[in-house]
Write a protein that holds these residues in place. Structure first.
Motif, PDB file in Angstrom:
ATOM      1  N   ALA A 109     -32.221  20.851 -47.951  1.00  9.86           N
ATOM      2  CA  ALA A 109     -33.105  19.935 -48.681  1.00  9.86           C
ATOM      3  C   ALA A 109     -34.221  20.702 -49.391  1.00  9.86           C
ATOM      4  CB  ALA A 109     -33.699  18.908 -47.716  1.00  9.86           C
ATOM      5  N   ASP A 110     -34.783  21.723 -48.707  1.00  7.83           N
ATOM      6  CA  ASP A 110     -35.819  22.554 -49.348  1.00  7.83           C
ATOM      7  C   ASP A 110     -35.282  23.154 -50.641  1.00  7.83           C
ATOM      8  OD1 ASP A 110     -37.646  22.184 -47.263  1.00  7.83           O
ATOM      9  OD2 ASP A 110     -36.974  23.989 -46.190  1.00  7.83           O
ATOM     10  N   ALA A 111     -34.071  23.709 -50.547  1.00  4.09           N
ATOM     11  CA  ALA A 111     -33.480  24.372 -51.714  1.00  4.09           C
ATOM     12  C   ALA A 111     -33.236  23.376 -52.835  1.00  4.09           C
ATOM     13  CB  ALA A 111     -32.169  25.063 -51.320  1.00  4.09           C
ATOM     14  N   LEU A 112     -32.720  22.226 -52.491  1.00  4.86           N
ATOM     15  CA  LEU A 112     -32.383  21.225 -53.512  1.00  4.86           C
ATOM     16  C   LEU A 112     -33.634  20.598 -54.126  1.00  4.86           C
ATOM     17  CD1 LEU A 112     -29.340  19.415 -51.854  1.00  4.86           C
ATOM     18  CD2 LEU A 112     -29.314  21.207 -53.589  1.00  4.86           C
ATOM     19  N   ASP A 113     -34.722  20.624 -53.386  1.00  6.77           N
ATOM     20  CA  ASP A 113     -35.963  20.022 -53.885  1.00  6.77           C
ATOM     21  C   ASP A 113     -36.875  21.022 -54.589  1.00  6.77           C
ATOM     22  OD1 ASP A 113     -35.172  17.637 -52.881  1.00  6.77           O
ATOM     23  OD2 ASP A 113     -36.370  17.776 -51.039  1.00  6.77           O
ATOM     24  N   SER A 114     -36.502  22.294 -54.595  1.00  3.89           N
ATOM     25  CA  SER A 114     -37.397  23.291 -55.198  1.00  3.89           C
ATOM     26  C   SER A 114     -37.365  23.158 -56.722  1.00  3.89           C
ATOM     27  CB  SER A 114     -36.987  24.696 -54.746  1.00  3.89           C
ATOM     28  OG  SER A 114     -35.702  25.039 -55.210  1.00  3.89           O
ATOM     29  N   PRO A 115     -38.380  23.685 -57.413  1.00  2.08           N
ATOM     30  CA  PRO A 115     -38.505  23.496 -58.867  1.00  2.08           C
ATOM     31  C   PRO A 115     -37.280  24.020 -59.634  1.00  2.08           C
ATOM     32  CG  PRO A 115     -40.519  24.428 -57.951  1.00  2.08           C
ATOM     33  CD  PRO A 115     -39.503  24.465 -56.860  1.00  2.08           C
ATOM     34  N   LEU A 116     -36.934  23.312 -60.666  1.00  2.64           N
ATOM     35  CA  LEU A 116     -35.794  23.696 -61.502  1.00  2.64           C
ATOM     36  C   LEU A 116     -36.150  24.945 -62.319  1.00  2.64           C
ATOM     37  CD1 LEU A 116     -32.941  22.528 -62.130  1.00  2.64           C
ATOM     38  CD2 LEU A 116     -33.955  21.492 -64.169  1.00  2.64           C
ATOM     39  N   VAL A 117     -35.224  25.918 -62.350  1.00  4.18           N
ATOM     40  CA  VAL A 117     -35.425  27.146 -63.128  1.00  4.18           C
ATOM     41  C   VAL A 117     -34.487  27.167 -64.335  1.00  4.18           C
ATOM     42  CG1 VAL A 117     -35.236  29.670 -63.103  1.00  4.18           C
ATOM     43  CG2 VAL A 117     -36.277  28.473 -61.162  1.00  4.18           C
ATOM     44  N   ALA A 118     -33.199  27.083 -64.067  1.00  4.30           N
ATOM     45  CA  ALA A 118     -32.188  27.060 -65.144  1.00  4.30           C
ATOM     46  C   ALA A 118     -31.046  26.224 -64.597  1.00  4.30           C
ATOM     47  CB  ALA A 118     -31.729  28.477 -65.492  1.00  4.30           C
ATOM     48  N   ASP A 119     -30.994  24.993 -64.996  1.00  2.00           N
ATOM     49  CA  ASP A 119     -30.078  23.991 -64.433  1.00  2.00           C
ATOM     50  C   ASP A 119     -28.657  24.528 -64.265  1.00  2.00           C
ATOM     51  OD1 ASP A 119     -29.461  21.481 -63.476  1.00  2.00           O
ATOM     52  OD2 ASP A 119     -28.870  20.731 -65.455  1.00  2.00           O
ATOM     53  N   PRO A 120     -28.063  24.475 -63.102  1.00  3.12           N
ATOM     54  CA  PRO A 120     -28.516  23.798 -61.883  1.00  3.12           C
ATOM     55  C   PRO A 120     -29.328  24.674 -60.930  1.00  3.12           C
ATOM     56  CG  PRO A 120     -26.283  24.546 -61.569  1.00  3.12           C
ATOM     57  CD  PRO A 120     -26.688  24.976 -62.965  1.00  3.12           C
ATOM     58  N   LEU A 121     -29.659  25.892 -61.334  1.00  5.95           N
ATOM     59  CA  LEU A 121     -30.372  26.787 -60.415  1.00  5.95           C
ATOM     60  C   LEU A 121     -31.835  26.372 -60.253  1.00  5.95           C
ATOM     61  CD1 LEU A 121     -29.021  30.325 -61.405  1.00  5.95           C
ATOM     62  CD2 LEU A 121     -28.206  28.782 -59.608  1.00  5.95           C
ATOM     63  N   ARG A 122     -32.268  26.366 -59.016  1.00  2.95           N
ATOM     64  CA  ARG A 122     -33.658  26.070 -58.695  1.00  2.95           C
ATOM     65  C   ARG A 122     -34.319  27.304 -58.105  1.00  2.95           C
ATOM     66  NH1 ARG A 122     -34.966  20.629 -58.816  1.00  2.95           N
ATOM     67  NH2 ARG A 122     -33.234  19.381 -59.632  1.00  2.95           N
ATOM     68  N   LEU A 123     -35.602  27.174 -57.825  1.00  4.28           N
ATOM     69  CA  LEU A 123     -36.361  28.341 -57.370  1.00  4.28           C
ATOM     70  C   LEU A 123     -35.682  29.070 -56.214  1.00  4.28           C
ATOM     71  CD1 LEU A 123     -38.993  29.939 -57.829  1.00  4.28           C
ATOM     72  CD2 LEU A 123     -40.054  28.499 -56.072  1.00  4.28           C
ATOM     73  N   TYR A 124     -35.175  28.314 -55.247  1.00  2.00           N
ATOM     74  CA  TYR A 124     -34.582  28.952 -54.066  1.00  2.00           C
ATOM     75  C   TYR A 124     -33.188  29.528 -54.338  1.00  2.00           C
ATOM     76  CZ  TYR A 124     -38.249  27.796 -50.704  1.00  2.00           C
ATOM     77  OH  TYR A 124     -39.432  27.748 -50.002  1.00  2.00           O
ATOM     78  N   ASP A 125     -32.708  29.366 -55.562  1.00  2.00           N
ATOM     79  CA  ASP A 125     -31.459  30.028 -55.947  1.00  2.00           C
ATOM     80  C   ASP A 125     -31.712  31.394 -56.555  1.00  2.00           C
ATOM     81  OD1 ASP A 125     -29.245  27.971 -55.552  1.00  2.00           O
ATOM     82  OD2 ASP A 125     -30.713  26.812 -56.712  1.00  2.00           O
ATOM     83  N   CYS A 126     -32.984  31.725 -56.756  1.00  2.00           N
ATOM     84  CA  CYS A 126     -33.330  32.945 -57.512  1.00  2.00           C
ATOM     85  C   CYS A 126     -34.083  33.923 -56.624  1.00  2.00           C
ATOM     86  CB  CYS A 126     -34.212  32.590 -58.698  1.00  2.00           C
ATOM     87  SG  CYS A 126     -33.516  31.310 -59.750  1.00  2.00           S
ATOM     88  N   CYS A 127     -33.795  35.213 -56.820  1.00  2.00           N
ATOM     89  CA  CYS A 127     -34.524  36.235 -56.085  1.00  2.00           C
ATOM     90  C   CYS A 127     -35.955  36.293 -56.614  1.00  2.00           C
ATOM     91  CB  CYS A 127     -33.840  37.589 -56.250  1.00  2.00           C
ATOM     92  SG  CYS A 127     -33.844  38.194 -57.947  1.00  2.00           S
ATOM     93  N   PRO A 128     -36.865  36.790 -55.791  1.00  5.12           N
ATOM     94  CA  PRO A 128     -38.262  36.933 -56.238  1.00  5.12           C
ATOM     95  C   PRO A 128     -38.480  38.253 -56.972  1.00  5.12           C
ATOM     96  CG  PRO A 128     -38.069  37.664 -53.977  1.00  5.12           C
ATOM     97  CD  PRO A 128     -36.685  37.205 -54.391  1.00  5.12           C
ATOM     98  N   THR A 129     -39.694  38.472 -57.461  1.00  3.04           N
ATOM     99  CA  THR A 129     -40.107  39.814 -57.895  1.00  3.04           C
ATOM    100  C   THR A 129     -40.760  40.467 -56.684  1.00  3.04           C
ATOM    101  OG1 THR A 129     -42.249  39.039 -58.700  1.00  3.04           O
ATOM    102  CG2 THR A 129     -40.437  39.109 -60.283  1.00  3.04           C
ATOM    103  N   THR A 130     -40.517  41.753 -56.553  1.00  4.72           N
ATOM    104  CA  THR A 130     -40.828  42.413 -55.282  1.00  4.72           C
ATOM    105  C   THR A 130     -41.355  43.828 -55.484  1.00  4.72           C
ATOM    106  OG1 THR A 130     -38.979  41.169 -54.294  1.00  4.72           O
ATOM    107  CG2 THR A 130     -39.790  43.068 -53.048  1.00  4.72           C
ATOM    108  N   ASP A 131     -42.211  44.242 -54.560  1.00  7.23           N
ATOM    109  CA  ASP A 131     -42.641  45.643 -54.462  1.00  7.23           C
ATOM    110  C   ASP A 131     -42.003  46.234 -53.214  1.00  7.23           C
ATOM    111  OD1 ASP A 131     -44.346  45.012 -56.540  1.00  7.23           O
ATOM    112  OD2 ASP A 131     -46.126  44.856 -55.268  1.00  7.23           O
ATOM    113  N   GLY A 132     -41.481  47.452 -53.312  1.00  4.30           N
ATOM    114  CA  GLY A 132     -40.943  48.076 -52.114  1.00  4.30           C
ATOM    115  C   GLY A 132     -40.052  49.258 -52.430  1.00  4.30           C
ATOM    116  N   ALA A 133     -39.730  50.017 -51.401  1.00  4.67           N
ATOM    117  CA  ALA A 133     -38.885  51.202 -51.568  1.00  4.67           C
ATOM    118  C   ALA A 133     -38.038  51.411 -50.327  1.00  4.67           C
ATOM    119  CB  ALA A 133     -39.747  52.435 -51.822  1.00  4.67           C
ATOM    120  N   ALA A 134     -36.924  52.105 -50.516  1.00  2.57           N
ATOM    121  CA  ALA A 134     -35.989  52.393 -49.429  1.00  2.57           C
ATOM    122  C   ALA A 134     -35.413  53.780 -49.653  1.00  2.57           C
ATOM    123  CB  ALA A 134     -34.872  51.350 -49.394  1.00  2.57           C
TER     124      ALA A 134
END
Lengths: 379, 379
Positions: free
Chosen positions: A191-216
């Motif tokens: 439900a959280d995923a389906l209710d998150s803001p629309l980014v590019a239909d049908p993808l919503r915020l929780y379908d998309c990776c974030p921007t991130t800082d980090g190294a491995a």
């Protein structure tokens, strides 16, 4: 592989949305952890390969590998930085593997990282947008647009429910919640995923990776090490999405995967755990299918049936994937391999799966290039 | 070398201060020339390695290698971009050589290029300035500052006349005047050099390389080709100039050179022609000494005696060097090798020297890293 390349050490920084240090420091922290893990002193390193996409544009710094070699004491090493957009980390790994395999290096330090939070939105959008075909970029088609178009086509063609995409995010967030290094350590519901803001239909915020800082980071050797590199292969795909025979076709992933399985002399059934480039939820499904783990249109149902969960037949993205662990561009490919090393060594506290062979695929752009690696517990 | 890596084709764009095309087009033009020269179709290329320093910052584009692979038809190739600041070109070459030597590729396309004229002065200054040690950069020491300090120390220590530096520029301009691809095709006099505007005392305008647009390309194979790669070795130096035992010490060049001679099983006397990284005139002298062609403090007199001229005992920078051919950062290292290929094949119309073995050294920053290659007429 022509030579027996081993991974002797692995380490990473926590991934976050706002690191307290610049990219050079993040790279150094990850490198130090991998060297400590390997029990190797920096002076023993004769090759330093850094995966980074855009430090020049994001932070106005260049020559990361030379600064890193100095900070870890890798005096006189061969050093360079490898860029392959969002697959820069895996390409740096491939470069390191080939350095060792060619006899040019005995001990290679491979470090991938990015500090995305330093970039202005304008710069980040422009530079990241440019990694697809220039004509498509000129027409305003961004990576999320491609993701949305592909997701819509996938759901329609295979008569899959919208919830199938959400389940990918739910699974990867559940895994990330078990990973202290993940950017997002919180579970979400369908439900959280389906209710998150629309980014590019049908993808919503929780379908998309974030921007991130980090190294491995990883330490490769031609000698000892608990994990063996069975293969690291890459391929460019059809550059323009519009020119692909099928908009759901990701030839780069298919080709890199086929080469990796052939070079490793392993089959799909041998793979016990996989790290898949889930920049968008739909990509996890498409890549699992291109790699031959599932037939076309079948990965979504397998996901809903729990087959790719930690306790499933093929655990996918046990560390949280790009979705939850985060996606620091040049850092991602190396972080996937760090997760595989931990899993293969039995060091993945709280999310350990039973495994002897692991696969990782890191994708550049929207399938413009892909790098596929197969790691295995050393005999 | 573990494998017999050959150069089957070479080509470049004219170098200039204001190219009519973006970096992607420059790379494609150079690549097409090298492929045509080799008689190889793009579809036969299984590795594409691009040398470029800062397209993200200069032109807000990324993923050059994927676009290039598409434009030359290298379907399914392994591809990435290699960055090593001002030695990005030679590092891309090294990456390609190791790809072929490791068995990962049969035919590698190596292309280096940069479009510097697209960058604002502010961006170019910031990004290029960052390639030295962060602390030294923070204190405002730029590459020309280091060049000026080194030139002053060299002249004083070795009791050399100011004209010695000018002679380097005069020679390289004379060579560039014989090269249709050179940015500056005009001869200058010692008086011209001595009268040019002061940049960093004692260095004047004619002691410094220009900013340049251009690209150069090579086709490497594990099979045929008129030129053999005897060695390609690199090394980081002491990163901070202030930490070097001697401010005139360029350990990276010395170390890379020693390794290259050892790997190639050749001595200094075997080298008939050399391309030296003359970003500043004094660097040509220092590098010739670090490479063992002259003892410390003796390269200046050899230069004044004409030993490094086209008709001298060791012709240096027959194509004009960075000074006159130009210095498009990621393009320079490959353009040095293109010049050597032309010389070794007897294709250097108007500036041909008698040669069977050639050396090139490409330097990152102020000796922060160096790549040294030895090429030879194939047996």
């Amino acid at each position: 592989m022509q030579a027996d390349v081993r991974i002797a050490g692995a380490g990473m920084t926590p991934f976050s949305g706002d690191a307290d240090a610049d990219v050079r420091t993040l790279l150094e922290r990850a490198a130090t952890r991998a060297l400590d893990d390997a029990g190797v002193d920096g002076s023993a390193v004769d090759a330093v390969h850094v995966g980074n996409m855009a430090a020049e544009a994001f932070e106005e710094v260049s020559g990361l590998h030379n600064a890193l070699a100095a900070s870890v004491g890798a005096h006189g090493a061969q050093a360079d930085r490898v860029e392959n957009t969002s697959a820069s980390g895996a390409s740096a790994f491939q470069r390191g593997v080939q350095a060792v395999a060619s006899g040019a290096a005995d001990t290679a330090l491979v470090v991938g990282g990015e500090k995305m939070s330093s970039a202005s939105t304008e710069t980040a959008t422009g530079v990241i947008g440019s990694i697809v075909h220039a004509e498509e970029y000129a027409h305003g088609v961004t990576l999320p647009s491609f993701g949305g178009l592909a997701a819509d086509a996938y759901l329609r063609r295979h008569d899959a429910p919208r919830e199938a995409l959400a389940e990918v995010a739910v699974k990867n967030h559940a895994n990330g919640a078990r990973n202290d290094y993940a950017q997002f350590q919180k579970r979400i519901s369908v439900a959280d995923a389906l209710d998150s803001p629309l980014v590019a239909d049908p993808l919503r915020l929780y379908d998309c990776c974030p921007t991130t800082d980090g190294a491995a980071a990883l330490v490769l050797t031609n000698g000892g090490g608990a994990v063996s590199v069975r293969a690291c292969e890459s391929a460019v795909g059809t550059h323009a999405v519009a020119e692909r025979a099928d908009p759901l076709d990701i030839a780069s992933v298919r080709e890199a995967g086929e080469r990796a399985f052939e070079a490793a002399e392993r089959g799909r059934d041998d793979v016990d755990v996989a790290c898949i480039h889930d920049a968008f939820t739909v990509l996890e499904l498409l890549e699992l299918e291109e790699l031959g783990f599932y037939d076309a249109g079948e990965a979504w149902e397998a996901t809903m049936d729990g087959e790719t969960a930690l306790d499933g037949a093929l655990p996918v993205n046990p560390g949280g994937g790009l979705k939850a662990r985060g996606h620091p561009l040049g850092g991602t490919g190396v972080s996937q391999l760090v997760e595989l090393v931990w899993q293969l060594r039995g060091d993945a506290d709280g999310r350990q799966v039973d495994c002897e062979t692991g696969l990782a695929v890191n994708v550049a752009g929207f399938g413009n290039n892909a790098v596929c690696s197969l790691l295995e517990v050393a005999e």
